[in-house]
Design a protein around this motif. Structure first.
Motif, PDB file in Angstrom:
ATOM      1  N   UNK A 133       0.829  -1.212   0.000  1.00  0.00           N
ATOM      2  CA  UNK A 133       0.000   0.000   0.000  1.00  0.00           C
ATOM      3  C   UNK A 133       0.859   1.255   0.000  1.00  0.00           C
ATOM      4  N   UNK A 134       1.994   1.189   0.680  1.00  0.00           N
ATOM      5  CA  UNK A 134       2.909   2.335   0.682  1.00  0.00           C
ATOM      6  C   UNK A 134       3.456   2.581  -0.714  1.00  0.00           C
ATOM      7  N   UNK A 135       3.736   1.492  -1.437  1.00  0.00           N
ATOM      8  CA  UNK A 135       4.217   1.640  -2.809  1.00  0.00           C
ATOM      9  C   UNK A 135       3.134   2.228  -3.706  1.00  0.00           C
ATOM     10  N   UNK A 136       1.890   1.831  -3.461  1.00  0.00           N
ATOM     11  CA  UNK A 136       0.785   2.372  -4.251  1.00  0.00           C
ATOM     12  C   UNK A 136       0.717   3.884  -4.100  1.00  0.00           C
ATOM     13  N   UNK A 137       0.946   4.354  -2.901  1.00  0.00           N
ATOM     14  CA  UNK A 137       0.911   5.793  -2.655  1.00  0.00           C
ATOM     15  C   UNK A 137       1.980   6.524  -3.458  1.00  0.00           C
ATOM     16  N   UNK A 138       3.078   5.835  -3.772  1.00  0.00           N
ATOM     17  CA  UNK A 138       4.170   6.464  -4.530  1.00  0.00           C
ATOM     18  C   UNK A 138       4.043   6.222  -6.029  1.00  0.00           C
ATOM     19  N   UNK A 139       3.032   5.464  -6.411  1.00  0.00           N
ATOM     20  CA  UNK A 139       2.872   5.101  -7.813  1.00  0.00           C
ATOM     21  C   UNK A 139       2.495   6.320  -8.660  1.00  0.00           C
ATOM     22  N   UNK A 140       3.040   6.358  -9.867  1.00  0.00           N
ATOM     23  CA  UNK A 140       2.735   7.447 -10.783  1.00  0.00           C
ATOM     24  C   UNK A 140       1.235   7.538 -11.024  1.00  0.00           C
ATOM     25  N   UNK A 141       0.710   8.756 -11.033  1.00  0.00           N
ATOM     26  CA  UNK A 141      -0.730   8.952 -11.210  1.00  0.00           C
ATOM     27  C   UNK A 141      -1.122   8.778 -12.680  1.00  0.00           C
ATOM     28  N   UNK A 142      -2.334   8.325 -12.879  1.00  0.00           N
ATOM     29  CA  UNK A 142      -2.820   8.072 -14.231  1.00  0.00           C
ATOM     30  C   UNK A 142      -4.114   8.829 -14.483  1.00  0.00           C
ATOM     31  N   UNK A 143      -4.422   9.022 -15.762  1.00  0.00           N
ATOM     32  CA  UNK A 143      -5.716   9.562 -16.169  1.00  0.00           C
ATOM     33  C   UNK A 143      -6.614   8.374 -16.501  1.00  0.00           C
ATOM     34  N   UNK A 144      -7.784   8.345 -15.899  1.00  0.00           N
ATOM     35  CA  UNK A 144      -8.631   7.154 -15.946  1.00  0.00           C
ATOM     36  C   UNK A 144      -9.965   7.451 -16.622  1.00  0.00           C
TER      37      UNK A 144
END
Length: 265
Positions: A133-144
């Motif tokens: 979950x911590x890695x998810x928080x650092x994941x590059x944001x996407x347009x959905x």
């Protein structure tokens, strides 16, 4: 009841898990086939001290772990293929943490059962999930782009997507509208329902979009078994209705994990 009949109801969901774990229908289904072949070859080795579903996933994990498909010390570059992208991620999130997250959030196993499957204590499972979950928080944001014709569900998905820090490019309710929106503003991820308002298909909408450009897709359906047969081209990422927030979060993170556009610099 024969072992085959005990396992049959759980196979579609093992395919869902395997595809999400590998980022590929072909690779995921291949691991499921290998699991079944191992069970047929040595039925006496199948765990009988636990329920059939746990035994099935445990056998799968034995096959998965022995294959070591994500461990390739000689692969140092970042390629455009999913496996190459995954290699670039391993320094930031371990395969074991992804397994723990998917087992609990997507497959609904308790920390105790997930621990049994991956050889960890419940506390270790919770720690692994926290790492993921911590890695998810650092994941590059996407347009959905969201393709969903039920307003309440669409709003729920939109809220989850925005809370994760992603941008919603639009909400489409028909095939034509989905394609039009995708062409107007190319998304980095598509969340698509199967049955749409005008009796058109979210699958057809996605096929139209993918004919123009590649983008990771997560399908949402109340009937996942229909898309998890392993007998034809089927979705890699699948969310079952009704869904939990944690399931959507895990699916989005895993889909983006294998997407080249979200590889950290």
């Amino acid at each position: 009841m024969s072992l085959g009949k005990e396992l049959a109801p759980h196979l579609p969901f093992l395919r869902r898990y395997a595809r999400a774990l590998t980022g590929s229908q072909a690779h995921g289904d291949a691991f499921v086939r290998a699991t079944l072949e191992a069970i047929v070859a040595a039925p006496d080795d199948f765990p009988r001290d636990v329920e059939a579903r746990l035994g099935l996933y445990r056998t799968f994990h034995a096959i998965w772990s022995s294959a070591n498909i994500e461990e390739d010390p000689g692969h140092s570059g970042v390629g455009a293929d999913p496996e190459g992208i995954a290699q670039a991620r391993l320094a930031r999130i371990t395969p074991l943490s992804r397994q723990a997250l998917l087992l609990t959030a997507m497959e609904g196993f308790t920390p105790e059962d997930a621990g049994y499957l991956i050889g960890a204590s419940p506390d270790e499972v919770e720690s692994l999930v926290s790492e993921a979950l911590a890695e998810i928080e650092r994941q590059t944001r996407a347009e959905v782009l969201i393709i969903e014709d039920e307003p309440i569900i669409a709003m729920d998905i939109e809220t989850i997507v925005r809370d994760l820090g992603h941008t919603v490019t639009g909400v489409a309710v028909t095939r034509d509208e989905a394609v039009q929106q995708a062409m107007a503003r190319r998304p980095g991820l598509v969340l698509a329902d199967i049955q749409l308002a005008d009796d058109s298909s979210g699958i057809d909408a996605v096929k139209d979009i993918l004919s123009e450009f590649q983008v990771p897709v997560i399908f949402i359906t109340a009937f996942p078994e229909r898309l998890l047969t392993g007998e034809r081209p089927e979705p890699t990422f699948l969310i079952t209705k009704p869904f939990q927030r944690s399931t959507v979060k895990a699916a989005i993170a895993q889909a983006l994990f294998f997407d080249s556009a979200t590889v950290p610099a």
